[in-house]
Each structure stands twice: as structure tokens, then as C-alpha cells.
Design a protein around this motif. Structure first.
Motif, short mmCIF file in Angstrom:
data_model
loop_
_atom_site.label_atom_id
_atom_site.label_comp_id
_atom_site.label_asym_id
_atom_site.label_seq_id
_atom_site.Cartn_x
_atom_site.Cartn_y
_atom_site.Cartn_z
N ASN A 1 24.66 -43.23 -44.90
CA ASN A 1 24.60 -43.53 -43.47
C ASN A 1 25.58 -44.63 -43.07
OD1 ASN A 1 22.53 -41.66 -42.94
ND2 ASN A 1 20.99 -43.15 -43.61
N TYR A 2 26.03 -45.42 -44.03
CA TYR A 2 26.94 -46.53 -43.76
C TYR A 2 28.41 -46.16 -43.96
CZ TYR A 2 22.82 -49.63 -44.34
OH TYR A 2 21.61 -50.25 -44.25
N GLN A 3 28.68 -45.15 -44.77
CA GLN A 3 30.03 -44.91 -45.26
C GLN A 3 31.10 -44.83 -44.18
OE1 GLN A 3 29.59 -41.50 -47.84
NE2 GLN A 3 28.91 -42.77 -49.55
N ALA A 4 30.86 -44.10 -43.11
CA ALA A 4 31.89 -43.92 -42.08
C ALA A 4 32.29 -45.23 -41.41
CB ALA A 4 31.42 -42.92 -41.03
N SER A 5 31.40 -46.23 -41.43
CA SER A 5 31.69 -47.51 -40.77
C SER A 5 31.59 -48.69 -41.74
CB SER A 5 30.73 -47.72 -39.60
OG SER A 5 29.38 -47.68 -40.03
N ALA A 6 31.79 -48.43 -43.02
CA ALA A 6 31.64 -49.48 -44.03
C ALA A 6 32.94 -50.19 -44.37
CB ALA A 6 31.04 -48.88 -45.31
N CYS A 7 34.01 -49.96 -43.61
CA CYS A 7 35.30 -50.57 -43.97
C CYS A 7 35.25 -52.11 -43.91
CB CYS A 7 36.43 -50.02 -43.11
SG CYS A 7 36.21 -50.21 -41.33
N GLY B 1 26.05 -57.63 -40.12
CA GLY B 1 25.74 -57.08 -38.80
C GLY B 1 26.63 -55.91 -38.43
N SER B 2 27.03 -55.13 -39.41
CA SER B 2 27.86 -53.95 -39.15
C SER B 2 27.06 -52.93 -38.35
CB SER B 2 28.31 -53.31 -40.46
OG SER B 2 29.10 -54.21 -41.19
N GLY C 1 31.40 -49.94 -36.24
CA GLY C 1 32.23 -50.88 -36.97
C GLY C 1 31.69 -52.29 -36.99
N LEU C 2 32.56 -53.22 -37.34
CA LEU C 2 32.21 -54.63 -37.48
C LEU C 2 33.14 -55.46 -36.62
CD1 LEU C 2 30.65 -56.91 -38.90
CD2 LEU C 2 32.30 -56.75 -40.78
N PHE C 3 32.58 -56.13 -35.64
CA PHE C 3 33.37 -56.97 -34.74
C PHE C 3 33.85 -58.22 -35.48
CE2 PHE C 3 30.22 -54.83 -31.99
CZ PHE C 3 31.10 -54.05 -31.25
N THR C 4 35.03 -58.68 -35.14
CA THR C 4 35.62 -59.84 -35.81
C THR C 4 34.72 -61.07 -35.67
OG1 THR C 4 37.84 -58.98 -35.35
CG2 THR C 4 37.67 -61.31 -35.95
N TRP C 5 34.24 -61.33 -34.46
CA TRP C 5 33.40 -62.52 -34.24
C TRP C 5 32.14 -62.45 -35.09
CZ3 TRP C 5 28.43 -62.04 -32.55
CH2 TRP C 5 28.08 -60.83 -31.90
N ARG C 6 31.61 -61.25 -35.27
CA ARG C 6 30.39 -61.10 -36.05
C ARG C 6 30.68 -61.29 -37.54
NH1 ARG C 6 26.66 -56.21 -34.43
NH2 ARG C 6 26.32 -57.58 -32.65
N LEU C 7 31.79 -60.76 -38.02
CA LEU C 7 32.19 -60.98 -39.42
C LEU C 7 32.30 -62.48 -39.68
CD1 LEU C 7 33.45 -60.08 -42.22
CD2 LEU C 7 35.63 -60.39 -41.08
N LYS C 8 33.02 -63.20 -38.83
CA LYS C 8 33.23 -64.63 -39.06
C LYS C 8 31.90 -65.39 -39.01
CE LYS C 8 36.24 -65.53 -35.90
NZ LYS C 8 37.31 -66.08 -35.06
N ARG C 9 31.12 -65.16 -37.97
CA ARG C 9 29.86 -65.90 -37.82
C ARG C 9 28.91 -65.64 -38.98
NH1 ARG C 9 25.73 -63.94 -33.48
NH2 ARG C 9 25.40 -62.53 -35.20
#
Length: 172
Positions: A20-26, A55-56, A60-68
Motif C-alpha cells: 500500500n506504500y510502494q507507489a508513494s514510498a520514494c 507522515g508520508s 507523497g511526502l511534503f518537504t516541510w513534513r520531511l524536515k519537521r
């Protein structure tokens, strides 16, 4: 000038990753590749854990969320910050891979021709010569395909690129 780090890539379609994660796991795969570079054989996370902790989402994963969220996960002994292309090149020259995001949607560049529409990848090197700047990256694989190293024009993609450095602070 050319530099390339020895970073092991991972396919976001690896069997170990929740289907379920694979398509958006980059994003989580990129983060894990960089963390494994810093902590070979000792990284306490896997892609599925990082997917949830960062919080993917299915888009996808937003930059601000990756950093925070990565700052929360790793704590104050790590630096997780957006950086410019010049800073990214410096990081690579210092032996530190960089997370790189291609994003034509949230940069409102819907009609250009880019290497990826929306994709996180580990930036592992670059080559600069009279013809321009070439980024060297892992593409995070595909269905039934391991991650492979690709060479991408910076100039053709610069309008949609974001770089995030993920670096442990030196022990003082």
C-alpha cells in the motif's frame, strides 16, 4: 569536476515495503538510503516505519513534513535543512549525500518536460563541465527493478528541484 559517493540504493517496490506504500514510498526510501549511508548495519528504521513516522501520504511526502518529522526522529544531533544547489554540491564534495525532490505540481510547472513529475531521490554526486551540471542520483527503482544510478541535467530540471541535507553533527 566530478564526484560520486558510494551510496546503496533501494527500490521503493522492494518486497519488504508494504504494498500500500510502494507507489508513494520514494521519500521514506530516499531518507532510509541516506540514513543507512550514515549508519551502515545500524539504522534502527525500515521504510515502513519511516513512511509512518515521516507522515508520508498516498500523494507523497511534503518537504516541510520531511524536515519537521525527521528532526523529531533524529533529535538535535542531526541537521535536516533545505539547501541550495551550491550547498548540495558542497555537501557531496564533503562526502555527504543529499535528498533531492523533483516536484512539478507544487512548483506550478505543470507543462514542462522534466526527468520526474514528483519524486524523491538520493543525490549521490554531480559532474560539472562546460556543458553544464549533471546530477548523479539513485532513481529508487520500479516494479520488478532495483534502484539504479541515473544522470540528470540540473539545468533542465532546476525549476522543480528541492534539496534537503541530512547530516549528523560532528562530535565536539
Amino acid at each position: 569536476m566530478r564526484t560520486q559517493l558510494d551510496v546503496k540504493g533501494l527500490s521503493q517496490y522492494d518486497n519488504s515495503i508494504n504494498s500500500n506504500y510502494q507507489a508513494s514510498a520514494c521519500g521514506p526510501v530516499t531518507t532510509l538510503s541516506i540514513l543507512r549511508y550514515w549508519m551502515p548495519n545500524a539504522c534502527p528504521y525500515d521504510t515502513n516505519q519511516l513512511y509512518r513516522l515521516l507522515g508520508s501520504t498516498s500523494i507523497g511526502l511534503f518537504t516541510w513534513r520531511l524536515k519537521r518529522n525527521l528532526r523529531k526522529i533524529l533529535g538535535p544531533t542531526w541537521e535536516v535543512n533545505t539547501c541550495s544547489i551550491d550547498e548540495a554540491k558542497f555537501e557531496l564534495l564533503e562526502g555527504r549525500p543529499v535528498a533531492c525532490k523533483f516536484d512539478r505540481y507544487f512548483t506550478f510547472r505543470w507543462f514542462g518536460t522534466y526527468e520526474f513529475a514528483y519524486h524523491w531521490v538520493p543525490l549521490i554526486g554531480f559532474e560539472e563541465n562546460k556543458n553544464g551540471l549533471t546530477l548523479i542520483l539513485h532513481d529508487n527503482g520500479g516494479r520488478n527493478r532495483e534502484s539504479r544510478i541515473r544522470y540528470v541535467s540540473y539545468e533542465k530540471n532546476q525549476d522543480i528541484l528541492t534539496f534537503v541535507k541530512i547530516v549528523p553533527h560532528a562530535n565536539d
